[in-house]
Design a protein around this motif. Structure first.
Motif, PDB file in Angstrom:
ATOM      1  N   ASP A 377       0.840  -1.194   0.000  1.00  0.00           N
ATOM      2  CA  ASP A 377       0.000   0.000   0.000  1.00  0.00           C
ATOM      3  C   ASP A 377       0.875   1.244   0.000  1.00  0.00           C
ATOM      4  OD1 ASP A 377       0.977   0.117   2.561  1.00  0.00           O
ATOM      5  OD2 ASP A 377      -0.970   0.190   3.558  1.00  0.00           O
ATOM      6  N   GLN A 378       0.256   2.394  -0.159  1.00  0.00           N
ATOM      7  CA  GLN A 378       0.930   3.687  -0.133  1.00  0.00           C
ATOM      8  C   GLN A 378      -0.032   4.697   0.496  1.00  0.00           C
ATOM      9  OE1 GLN A 378       1.372   1.799  -3.113  1.00  0.00           O
ATOM     10  NE2 GLN A 378      -0.720   2.143  -3.778  1.00  0.00           N
ATOM     11  N   PRO A 379      -0.277   4.577   1.799  1.00  0.00           N
ATOM     12  CA  PRO A 379      -1.366   5.329   2.436  1.00  0.00           C
ATOM     13  C   PRO A 379      -1.163   6.830   2.494  1.00  0.00           C
ATOM     14  CG  PRO A 379      -0.032   4.176   4.084  1.00  0.00           C
ATOM     15  CD  PRO A 379       0.414   3.675   2.745  1.00  0.00           C
ATOM     16  N   ASP A 380       0.065   7.313   2.322  1.00  0.00           N
ATOM     17  CA  ASP A 380       0.317   8.744   2.502  1.00  0.00           C
ATOM     18  C   ASP A 380       0.511   9.505   1.193  1.00  0.00           C
ATOM     19  OD1 ASP A 380       0.547   8.809   5.535  1.00  0.00           O
ATOM     20  OD2 ASP A 380       2.005   7.260   5.022  1.00  0.00           O
ATOM     21  N   VAL A 381       0.445   8.812   0.063  1.00  0.00           N
ATOM     22  CA  VAL A 381       0.691   9.471  -1.224  1.00  0.00           C
ATOM     23  C   VAL A 381      -0.436  10.440  -1.574  1.00  0.00           C
ATOM     24  CG1 VAL A 381       0.870   9.063  -3.703  1.00  0.00           C
ATOM     25  CG2 VAL A 381       2.188   7.662  -2.125  1.00  0.00           C
ATOM     26  N   GLU A 382      -1.655  10.079  -1.216  1.00  0.00           N
ATOM     27  CA  GLU A 382      -2.811  10.872  -1.625  1.00  0.00           C
ATOM     28  C   GLU A 382      -2.799  12.271  -1.019  1.00  0.00           C
ATOM     29  OE1 GLU A 382      -5.924  11.676  -3.975  1.00  0.00           O
ATOM     30  OE2 GLU A 382      -4.748   9.830  -3.987  1.00  0.00           O
ATOM     31  N   ARG A 383      -2.103  12.447   0.101  1.00  0.00           N
ATOM     32  CA  ARG A 383      -2.090  13.748   0.771  1.00  0.00           C
ATOM     33  C   ARG A 383      -1.590  14.848  -0.163  1.00  0.00           C
ATOM     34  NH1 ARG A 383      -1.597  15.121   6.366  1.00  0.00           N
ATOM     35  NH2 ARG A 383      -1.360  12.893   6.843  1.00  0.00           N
ATOM     36  N   SER A 384      -0.469  14.621  -0.824  1.00  0.00           N
ATOM     37  CA  SER A 384       0.074  15.623  -1.753  1.00  0.00           C
ATOM     38  C   SER A 384      -0.864  15.847  -2.931  1.00  0.00           C
ATOM     39  CB  SER A 384       1.444  15.178  -2.266  1.00  0.00           C
ATOM     40  OG  SER A 384       2.391  15.171  -1.241  1.00  0.00           O
ATOM     41  N   LYS A 385      -1.430  14.753  -3.449  1.00  0.00           N
ATOM     42  CA  LYS A 385      -2.308  14.873  -4.615  1.00  0.00           C
ATOM     43  C   LYS A 385      -3.536  15.717  -4.295  1.00  0.00           C
ATOM     44  CE  LYS A 385      -0.973  10.340  -6.484  1.00  0.00           C
ATOM     45  NZ  LYS A 385      -1.458   8.990  -6.861  1.00  0.00           N
ATOM     46  N   GLU A 386      -4.109  15.506  -3.111  1.00  0.00           N
ATOM     47  CA  GLU A 386      -5.303  16.257  -2.728  1.00  0.00           C
ATOM     48  C   GLU A 386      -4.974  17.738  -2.574  1.00  0.00           C
ATOM     49  OE1 GLU A 386      -8.929  17.588  -1.858  1.00  0.00           O
ATOM     50  OE2 GLU A 386      -8.419  15.600  -2.659  1.00  0.00           O
ATOM     51  N   LEU A 387      -3.857  18.053  -1.954  1.00  0.00           N
ATOM     52  CA  LEU A 387      -3.480  19.455  -1.804  1.00  0.00           C
ATOM     53  C   LEU A 387      -3.180  20.090  -3.158  1.00  0.00           C
ATOM     54  CD1 LEU A 387      -1.255  19.119   1.377  1.00  0.00           C
ATOM     55  CD2 LEU A 387      -3.460  20.274   1.222  1.00  0.00           C
ATOM     56  N   ALA A 388      -2.575  19.339  -4.071  1.00  0.00           N
ATOM     57  CA  ALA A 388      -2.333  19.866  -5.419  1.00  0.00           C
ATOM     58  C   ALA A 388      -3.649  20.144  -6.131  1.00  0.00           C
ATOM     59  CB  ALA A 388      -1.486  18.880  -6.218  1.00  0.00           C
ATOM     60  N   ARG A 389      -4.620  19.230  -5.980  1.00  0.00           N
ATOM     61  CA  ARG A 389      -5.938  19.455  -6.610  1.00  0.00           C
ATOM     62  C   ARG A 389      -6.588  20.730  -6.081  1.00  0.00           C
ATOM     63  NH1 ARG A 389      -6.352  13.617  -6.646  1.00  0.00           N
ATOM     64  NH2 ARG A 389      -7.180  13.603  -4.530  1.00  0.00           N
ATOM     65  N   SER A 506       2.601  21.684 -12.732  1.00  0.00           N
ATOM     66  CA  SER A 506       3.890  21.494 -12.081  1.00  0.00           C
ATOM     67  C   SER A 506       3.963  22.286 -10.782  1.00  0.00           C
ATOM     68  CB  SER A 506       5.020  21.907 -13.022  1.00  0.00           C
ATOM     69  OG  SER A 506       6.272  21.820 -12.387  1.00  0.00           O
ATOM     70  N   ASP A 507       3.506  23.543 -10.828  1.00  0.00           N
ATOM     71  CA  ASP A 507       3.526  24.368  -9.620  1.00  0.00           C
ATOM     72  C   ASP A 507       2.623  23.788  -8.548  1.00  0.00           C
ATOM     73  OD1 ASP A 507       5.273  26.077 -10.837  1.00  0.00           O
ATOM     74  OD2 ASP A 507       3.841  27.710 -11.142  1.00  0.00           O
ATOM     75  N   ALA A 508       1.453  23.311  -8.935  1.00  0.00           N
ATOM     76  CA  ALA A 508       0.522  22.737  -7.960  1.00  0.00           C
ATOM     77  C   ALA A 508       1.126  21.499  -7.305  1.00  0.00           C
ATOM     78  CB  ALA A 508      -0.808  22.398  -8.626  1.00  0.00           C
ATOM     79  N   ASP A 509       1.817  20.675  -8.093  1.00  0.00           N
ATOM     80  CA  ASP A 509       2.466  19.495  -7.517  1.00  0.00           C
ATOM     81  C   ASP A 509       3.549  19.900  -6.524  1.00  0.00           C
ATOM     82  OD1 ASP A 509       1.115  17.276  -8.572  1.00  0.00           O
ATOM     83  OD2 ASP A 509       2.214  17.377 -10.449  1.00  0.00           O
ATOM     84  N   ALA A 510       4.353  20.910  -6.883  1.00  0.00           N
ATOM     85  CA  ALA A 510       5.428  21.349  -5.998  1.00  0.00           C
ATOM     86  C   ALA A 510       4.866  21.911  -4.700  1.00  0.00           C
ATOM     87  CB  ALA A 510       6.300  22.393  -6.701  1.00  0.00           C
ATOM     88  N   LEU A 511       3.879  22.796  -4.811  1.00  0.00           N
ATOM     89  CA  LEU A 511       3.318  23.431  -3.622  1.00  0.00           C
ATOM     90  C   LEU A 511       2.485  22.456  -2.807  1.00  0.00           C
ATOM     91  CD1 LEU A 511       2.330  26.915  -5.090  1.00  0.00           C
ATOM     92  CD2 LEU A 511       4.351  26.302  -3.744  1.00  0.00           C
ATOM     93  N   GLY A 512       1.785  21.537  -3.484  1.00  0.00           N
ATOM     94  CA  GLY A 512       0.999  20.543  -2.765  1.00  0.00           C
ATOM     95  C   GLY A 512       1.879  19.620  -1.945  1.00  0.00           C
ATOM     96  N   ASP A 513       3.009  19.184  -2.524  1.00  0.00           N
ATOM     97  CA  ASP A 513       3.897  18.298  -1.781  1.00  0.00           C
ATOM     98  C   ASP A 513       4.572  19.048  -0.642  1.00  0.00           C
ATOM     99  OD1 ASP A 513       4.913  15.557  -1.669  1.00  0.00           O
ATOM    100  OD2 ASP A 513       6.854  16.458  -2.057  1.00  0.00           O
ATOM    101  N   LEU A 514       4.966  20.290  -0.891  1.00  0.00           N
ATOM    102  CA  LEU A 514       5.569  21.104   0.161  1.00  0.00           C
ATOM    103  C   LEU A 514       4.593  21.288   1.321  1.00  0.00           C
ATOM    104  CD1 LEU A 514       7.986  22.961   1.016  1.00  0.00           C
ATOM    105  CD2 LEU A 514       6.738  24.831  -0.088  1.00  0.00           C
ATOM    106  N   ALA A 515       3.326  21.589   0.994  1.00  0.00           N
ATOM    107  CA  ALA A 515       2.314  21.778   2.042  1.00  0.00           C
ATOM    108  C   ALA A 515       2.101  20.493   2.834  1.00  0.00           C
ATOM    109  CB  ALA A 515       1.004  22.251   1.424  1.00  0.00           C
ATOM    110  N   ALA A 516       2.092  19.355   2.145  1.00  0.00           N
ATOM    111  CA  ALA A 516       1.910  18.073   2.833  1.00  0.00           C
ATOM    112  C   ALA A 516       3.064  17.814   3.795  1.00  0.00           C
ATOM    113  CB  ALA A 516       1.807  16.942   1.812  1.00  0.00           C
ATOM    114  N   LEU A 517       4.288  18.102   3.367  1.00  0.00           N
ATOM    115  CA  LEU A 517       5.443  17.907   4.238  1.00  0.00           C
ATOM    116  C   LEU A 517       5.352  18.805   5.472  1.00  0.00           C
ATOM    117  CD1 LEU A 517       8.234  17.778   1.500  1.00  0.00           C
ATOM    118  CD2 LEU A 517       7.551  15.878   2.975  1.00  0.00           C
TER     119      LEU A 517
END
Length: 552
Positions: A377-389, A506-517
Motif C-alpha cells: 500500500d501507499q497510504p500517505d501518497v494521496e495527501r500531496s495529490k489532494e493538496l495539489a488538486r 507542475s507548480d501545484a504538484d510542488a506546492l501541494g507536496d511542500l504543504a503536505a510535508l
C-alpha cells in the motif's frame, strides 16, 4: 501490526544471521508463496490481490508474441524514437531496461515523458513526429493526472497533424482492465491496448506489460528478461532454508541493518546497470516507508571517502561482470575496510536484470514482514495529490510566489542542516529540467552537504518523485530534511481540452507536496532559483562549502 520476527532483530550477535533464523522460524518464505496475508497485516484486502508478481512470468509468456508483433510493426515505420508517458511504477521498470540494454540496431530508442515542466514538454514536442512517432501511455490506474495531461498534449499535436481519425494509430495504452485510460483508448481508436495484471502493483510490475512492451519496442529480448526472472524465482522458492535463498538473504540484510540504525540503503552500481537504481529506489521507499518506519534508498550520490559516511549506512553493490568496475570495486573495498557493511550482488550479463527485478521484489516483501509493514500500500501518497488538486481548483499561487531566493534559501538550508541529527538525510526535490548543468550542480550540492554534515543525500525530480519516494517522505521516519527547488518556466504549454497549463500543474504538484510535508511537521525549505537554475544551485553549494561546518 506485530512483526513475525521483530524481537530477534534487536538481539546481539550477527544481525543478518539472526534475521535469517527468524525467517526460518516464522516460515516467512513458505508463507509468502502461500500468499498468507497475515505476514503483513490482519486484513487480506490490498494484500492478497497484490501478489500476482510471484508468478507473473507464467501469464506474460503467452502474450509475448503479440508484443513482438507490435514491436516489429513500429520498427518498420522507421521512427528514431518512441515516447513512454508514465509515472512511477508504470514507467520505472521500462526506464531501467532502457538504460541497461539500450535500443537494438534498427529499433527506436525510448524517450520517457514523466514531467509536466513546460521546458521538458517543449523539448518533447520538438522531437515528436506525429506521422511516425509512437506514444505509449502507461498508467495502471488510468487516472494519473500528470500522465493524462502529457497524453493530451501529444494527442493534440497528432490530431492537428493527422486528423482525429488517424491520430489514434500513433498511440498504445498499457493499463489495467476497465480503467478510464482503457476507455479513452477505445474511443480514440488506439493502435493497441495492453491490459496488464491487476494483481501486480505498479512498483512490482517490471516483468509485466509495463516493462516488457517498451522493452520489445527497443528491440530487447523480452523473453530473455522473463526467463531471467523465472530463474531467480526458482531460486527463491521454499526449500533449503533462508540462508540459501537469494531474496531472503537480501531482505534479511536490509531489515536487520535498518533495525540497528543502518537504514540508508546506499546503492553502488557498475556503469552498465546504473539505470537499476531509480527503480530500486521506488520499490524500497514506497514499500517500506510507512507507519513512521522505513528504509531510505540512496542512489546516484557522489562518491566520497569512507570518513564522510555515518554509521547509518548499508551499501549494496550491484556488479555487472565484464563492465568497467575498477572505480566501483575499489570504492566498495575502501568502504568495507573502514568498517561499513557492504554486500555485492553479481550479474553475469545485462539480461540478468530480469532476475534482479524478482530478487528485489521478493526481498522487499521479506523485509516488510520482518519490519511489520504492508509493502503493497501507499497510504500517505494521496495527501500531496489532494493538496495539489485544491491549489489547481482555487488557482492558487505559482511556485515562485511562495519561495525564498537562493541567498535566503542557503541560509535556511544551512540552519536546518546544522541542526541535523545523526541518522538524518537531505532530500533534494527538484522541479527542474534534467539538463547536464543542473545535474552537475545538484551533484555538487549533495557533495557539499555530505562534507558539511556527513549525512546521506537523495535526489528526486518532480513531479515524478511524488509517485516514487513521496510515500517515504511523508509516511516514513522523521529523519528527512527537504529542499524543494523550483525555477521560472520561461513560457508555458497549454493542456488541450481544459483551462490548465503544464506550468500550473507542475507548480501545484510542488506546492501541494511542500504543504503536505509542512503539515506533517517535516523540515522543509522552498528555494526559488531564478532564471539560471544551475548557477543558483552552484551558489547554494558554495555557501554550504564555505560557511561554518563546510570546507575551509
Amino acid at each position: 501490526m506485530a512483526s513475525p520476527a521483530s524481537a530477534p532483530l534487536a538481539a546481539g550477535g550477527d544481525p543478518v544471521a539472526s534475521a535469517l533464523s527468524a525467517i526460518d522460524a516464522g516460515a516467512v518464505i513458505e508463507r509468502v508463496w502461500a500468499r498468507d496475508h497475515t505476514l503483513w497485516g490482519p486484513d487480506p484486502r490490498g494484500i492478497e490481490d497484490r501478489l500476482g508478481w510471484l508468478d507473473a512470468d507464467d501469464r506474460i509468456r503467452p502474450r509475448l508474441s503479440g508484443i513482438r508483433h507490435l514491436a516489429d510493426e513500429v520498427a518498420e515505420e522507421g521512427a528514431p524514437s518512441f515516447v513512454l508517458a508514465g509515472m512511477g511504477g508504470s514507467s520505472g521498470g521500462a526506464a531501467a531496461i532502457a538504460q541497461t540494454l539500450g535500443a537494438a540496431r534498427g529499433r527506436p530508442r525510448m524517450v520517457t515523458a514523466d514531467s509536466t515542466l513546460p521546458a521538458e514538454m517543449r523539448r518533447l514536442l520538438e522531437d515528436f513526429d506525429p506521422a511516425r512517432s509512437t506514444v505509449v501511455v502507461s498508467s495502471k490506474s488510468g487516472l494519473t493526472a500528470e500522465t493524462l495531461a502529457i497524453y493530451r498534449v501529444l494527442w493534440g499535436a497528432a490530431e492537428a497533424a493527422l486528423g482525429p481519425a488517424r491520430a489514434g494509430r500513433r498511440f498504445v495504452a498499457i493499463t489495467d482492465p476497465g480503467t478510464p485510460l482503457s476507455e479513452t483508448a477505445r474511443g480514440g481508436r488506439f493502435r493497441e491496448t495492453f491490459h496488464s495484471e491487476p494483481t501486480v502493483g505498479g512498483r512490482f510490475s517490471a516483468l509485466t506489460h509495463y516493462g516488457l512492451v517498451p522493452a520489445a519496442l527497443m528491440g530487447a529480448d523480452a523473453a530473455a528478461l522473463v526467463d531471467s526472472g523465472a530463474a531467480m524465482r526458482a531460486l527463491c522458492r521454499p526449500g533449503g532454508g533462508a540462508s540459501g535463498n537469494p531474496a531472503a538473504v537480501l531482505g534479511a540484510t536490509i531489515a536487520a541493518h535498518a533495525a540497528r540504525g543502518r537504514d540508508k540503503l546506499t546503492l553502488v552500481t557498475s556503469p552498465g546497470v546504473s539505470g537499476f537504481g531509480p527503480w530500486a529506489v521506488q520499490l524500497v521507499a514506497e514499500s517500506l516507508g510507512k507507519r513512521g518506519l522505513g528504509v531510505i534508498p540512496v542512489d546516484g550520490e557522489p562518491k566520497a571517502g569512507p570518513e564522510l559516511y555515518g554509521t547509518d549506512r548499508l551499501f549494496v553493490h550491484l556488479r555487472l561482470d565484464g563492465d568497467d568496475n575498477c572505480g566501483t570495486d575499489g570504492f566498495v573495498r575502501a568502504l568495507a575496510g573502514a568498517g561499513h557493511p557492504a554486500v555485492t550482488l553479481s550479474l553475469a550479463g545485462r539480461e540478468a536484470l530480469g532476475g534482479e527485478f524478482f530478487r528485489w521484489e521478493m526481498a522487499v516483501a521479506v523485509a516488510a514482514a520482518l519490519m511489520g509493514v504492508n509493502p503493497f500500500d501507499q497510504p500517505d501518497v494521496e495527501r500531496s495529490k489532494e493538496l495539489a488538486r485544491r491549489i489547481l481548483e482555487t488557482r492558487g499561487p505559482a511556485a515562485a510566489e511562495s519561495a525564498v531566493g537562493p541567498g535566503e534559501g542557503a541560509r535556511e538550508l544551512a540552519a536546518l542542516l546544522d541542526a541535523s541529527r545523526e541518522g538524518d538525510y537531505l532530500a533534494v526535490l527538484a522541479f527542474l529540467p534534467r539538463t547536464a548543468p543542473i545535474e552537475a550542480a545538484i551533484s555538487r550540492l549533495r557533495a557539499a552537504v555530505m562534507g558539511r554534515r556527513k549525512i546521506a543525500t537523495t535526489l528526486g525530480y518532480g513531479p515524478g518523485y511524488i509517485h516514487s519516494t513521496g510515500q517515504l517522505h511523508k509516511g516514513g521516519p522523521e529523519s528527512g530534511i527537504f529542499a524543494v527547488l523550483t525555477a521560472p518556466h520561461g513560457g508555458d504549454v497549454p493542456v488541450p481540452g481544459g483551462a490548465l497549463t503544464m506550468g500550473q500543474m507542475s507548480d501545484a504538484d510542488a506546492l501541494g507536496d511542500l504543504a503536505a510535508l509542512r503539515e506533517l511537521g517535516r523540515r522543509a525549505v522552498h528555494v526559488g532559483l531564478g532564471g539560471d537554475p544551475a548557477a543558483s544551485i552552484e551558489s547554494l553549494a558554495e555557501a554550504l562549502e564555505s560557511g561554518p561546518g563546510g570546507k575551509e
